[in-house]
Design a protein around this motif. Structure first.
Motif, PDB file in Angstrom:
ATOM      1  N   LYS A 181       0.846  -1.311   0.092  1.00 17.28           N
ATOM      2  CA  LYS A 181      -0.015   0.132   0.104  1.00 17.28           C
ATOM      3  C   LYS A 181       0.769   1.097   0.029  1.00 17.28           C
ATOM      4  O   LYS A 181       1.832   1.488   0.874  1.00 17.28           O
ATOM      5  CB  LYS A 181      -0.755   0.074   1.164  1.00 17.28           C
ATOM      6  N   ASP A 218      -3.768   4.901   0.239  1.00 16.21           N
ATOM      7  CA  ASP A 218      -4.558   5.663   1.425  1.00 16.21           C
ATOM      8  C   ASP A 218      -4.584   6.971   1.103  1.00 16.21           C
ATOM      9  O   ASP A 218      -3.468   7.805   1.019  1.00 16.21           O
ATOM     10  CB  ASP A 218      -3.558   5.105   2.409  1.00 16.21           C
ATOM     11  N   GLU A 244      -8.274   3.584   0.297  1.00 14.16           N
ATOM     12  CA  GLU A 244      -8.438   3.623   1.773  1.00 14.16           C
ATOM     13  C   GLU A 244      -8.869   4.910   2.276  1.00 14.16           C
ATOM     14  O   GLU A 244      -8.030   5.938   1.860  1.00 14.16           O
ATOM     15  CB  GLU A 244      -6.998   3.054   2.339  1.00 14.16           C
ATOM     16  N   GLU A 245      -9.817   4.955   2.965  1.00 15.51           N
ATOM     17  CA  GLU A 245     -10.227   6.351   3.829  1.00 15.51           C
ATOM     18  C   GLU A 245     -10.293   7.463   2.877  1.00 15.51           C
ATOM     19  O   GLU A 245      -9.653   8.579   3.217  1.00 15.51           O
ATOM     20  CB  GLU A 245      -9.393   6.359   5.230  1.00 15.51           C
ATOM     21  N   GLU A 270     -10.562   2.504  10.335  1.00 14.38           N
ATOM     22  CA  GLU A 270      -9.674   2.376  11.256  1.00 14.38           C
ATOM     23  C   GLU A 270      -9.898   3.354  12.195  1.00 14.38           C
ATOM     24  O   GLU A 270      -9.524   3.275  13.259  1.00 14.38           O
ATOM     25  CB  GLU A 270      -8.089   2.809  10.647  1.00 14.38           C
ATOM     26  N   HIS A 320      -6.433  -2.724  10.528  1.00 16.88           N
ATOM     27  CA  HIS A 320      -5.426  -1.459  10.507  1.00 16.88           C
ATOM     28  C   HIS A 320      -4.268  -1.900  11.589  1.00 16.88           C
ATOM     29  O   HIS A 320      -4.408  -2.392  12.393  1.00 16.88           O
ATOM     30  CB  HIS A 320      -6.077  -0.447  11.017  1.00 16.88           C
TER      31      HIS A 320
HETATM   32 MG   LIG Z   1      -5.034   4.081   6.870  1.00 16.77          MG
END
Ligand SMILES: [Mg+2]
Length: 388
Positions: A181, A218, A244-245, A270, A320
């Motif tokens: 990632k 991310d 992610e997020e 997370e 996470h």
């Molecule tokens: Mg993260």
């Protein structure tokens, strides 16, 4: 068996070790990046990095240890000034009753955030203690092994320059990682140029690792819905495992809108806690992938429940953060597809040593836990001396 003492230690060290300092030098997009004065570095707005370690000791001298983040001393104060009162004199094996009592009694200020981090650390300590009492590893108490080795993904890919970025990615492939990632650098404040740069770096990563490795990225809550929708369309050709997020955790409706249209799977969680928080995400069909943190969600007791919810909803869990508690859970529950791990980049001069909780370094992107009772963890933290 009764709890005689609860010792809380505030440790001035990041959960992320040396990586916290390294991250501060990088120009990553964050949820504060729309404010120019907080665009860089992360430490211009991020709370002081710290950890809380809680040790629960019985009258017979058995000790269970748990830990979590301790931003602004919030967690250690909650344990010290409130939750320890509920624990002293209680049977430490009554984990379900204690969890419920802690959750209910923190309601005036709890439900999410530090109250749940505190409950998580205590719950982890209680499971460690139970394991030591029964002479079994925690994963055994959780139902036994569901797998021998836990798959782990490399989660430290940061862009500094193209040479280091591609060398680092290639090295993770050489080390046997099947997934990695990276972090996005740009968000809405950086305009169309930033969008193109985000896309170029994902493309560079895909070209570097080839088609047989999973890639993720991310955004650390640094996008808004419109930006995220455009980015997901631009990133569609690179077959990413997840983004992610992209949004703030409370933007559940925006997450649901994004997820409905996005050609790339959306991951988050997370910063979410408890079965109730994750039920809302799942019912709204807001995410494709669940990412709780065992030190935030409510410890082992609640993480198990969230795994069940996710599995019933057909959603994979990719946890996470890294550490022994997560590895025990993932050893016992195949709802967890992979655990996040932070290898040292090749261009960094830090020696790769065992994690602060004594966890070994994974080999070929996988790690197998031993059969020591409890968590089998020995904390190596500056200024921390364990009860012996
Ligand atoms: Mg993260």
């Amino acid at each position: 068996m009764k709890i005689a003492r609860v010792k809380v230690s505030h440790i001035n060290m990041s959960f992320w070790g040396e990586f916290a300092a390294r991250q501060d030098e990088l120009h990553l997009v964050t949820l504060m990046a729309t404010y120019p004065q907080y665009r860089h570095p992360l430490s211009s707005w991020f709370p002081a990095e710290a950890m809380c370690v809680v040790e629960i000791e019985t009258e017979d001298g058995l000790v269970g240890t748990g830990w979590c983040e301790d931003y602004s001393h919030a967690t250690s104060v909650i344990i010290d000034e409130h939750l320890s009162r509920l624990l002293i004199g209680a049977d430490p094996l009554d984990r379900n009753r204690l969890w419920d009592q802690m959750y209910r009694s923190t309601m005036p200020y709890g439900r999410k955030g530090p109250a749940l981090y505190a409950i998580s650390a205590i719950d982890i300590a209680l499971w460690d203690l139970a394991g030591k009492h029964f002479g079994q590893p925690v994963y055994q108490l959780l139902g036994g092994r569901a797998r021998d080795e836990v798959p782990i993904y490399a989660s430290h890919l940061h862009f500094t320059n193209e040479d280091e970025f591609t060398r680092e990615a290639a090295e993770y492939v050489n080390r046997g990682f099947k997934a990695m990632k990276m972090r996005f650098l740009h968000g809405p404040a950086d305009g169309r140029q930033g969008m193109n740069r985000n896309t170029e770096l994902v493309q560079l990563l895909r070209e570097t690792v080839g088609d047989n490795v999973d890639i993720m990225a991310d955004a650390y809550m640094g996008w808004d819905l419109e930006y995220a929708r455009t980015m997901c369309r631009m990133l569609a050709p690179f077959n990413m495992k997840w983004i992610e997020e992209p949004l703030l955790p409370d933007q559940i409706r925006d997450y649901a809108t994004l997820r409905r249209d996005s050609p790339v799977p959306i991951a988050a969680g997370e910063h979410e806690t408890t079965r109730y928080g994750f039920s809302q995400l799942i019912e709204a069909e807001a995410v494709d992938i669940i990412q709780f943190d065992i030190g935030r969600v409510g410890g082992f007791s609640e993480a198990k429940r969230v795994c069940t919810l996710a599995q019933a909803a057909g959603l994979p869990v990719y946890t996470h953060a890294y550490g022994t508690p997560t590895l025990h859970l993932a050893t016992s529950d195949t709802a967890i597809g992979m655990v996040e791990y932070f290898p040292v980049p090749v261009w960094d001069r830090i020696d790769e040593a065992p994690h602060f909780d004594g966890t070994a370094i994974p080999v070929d992107g996988k790690l197998m836990l031993g059969d020591e009772p409890g968590l089998g963890a020995t904390l190596d933290l500056p200024g921390f001396t364990a009860i012996t």
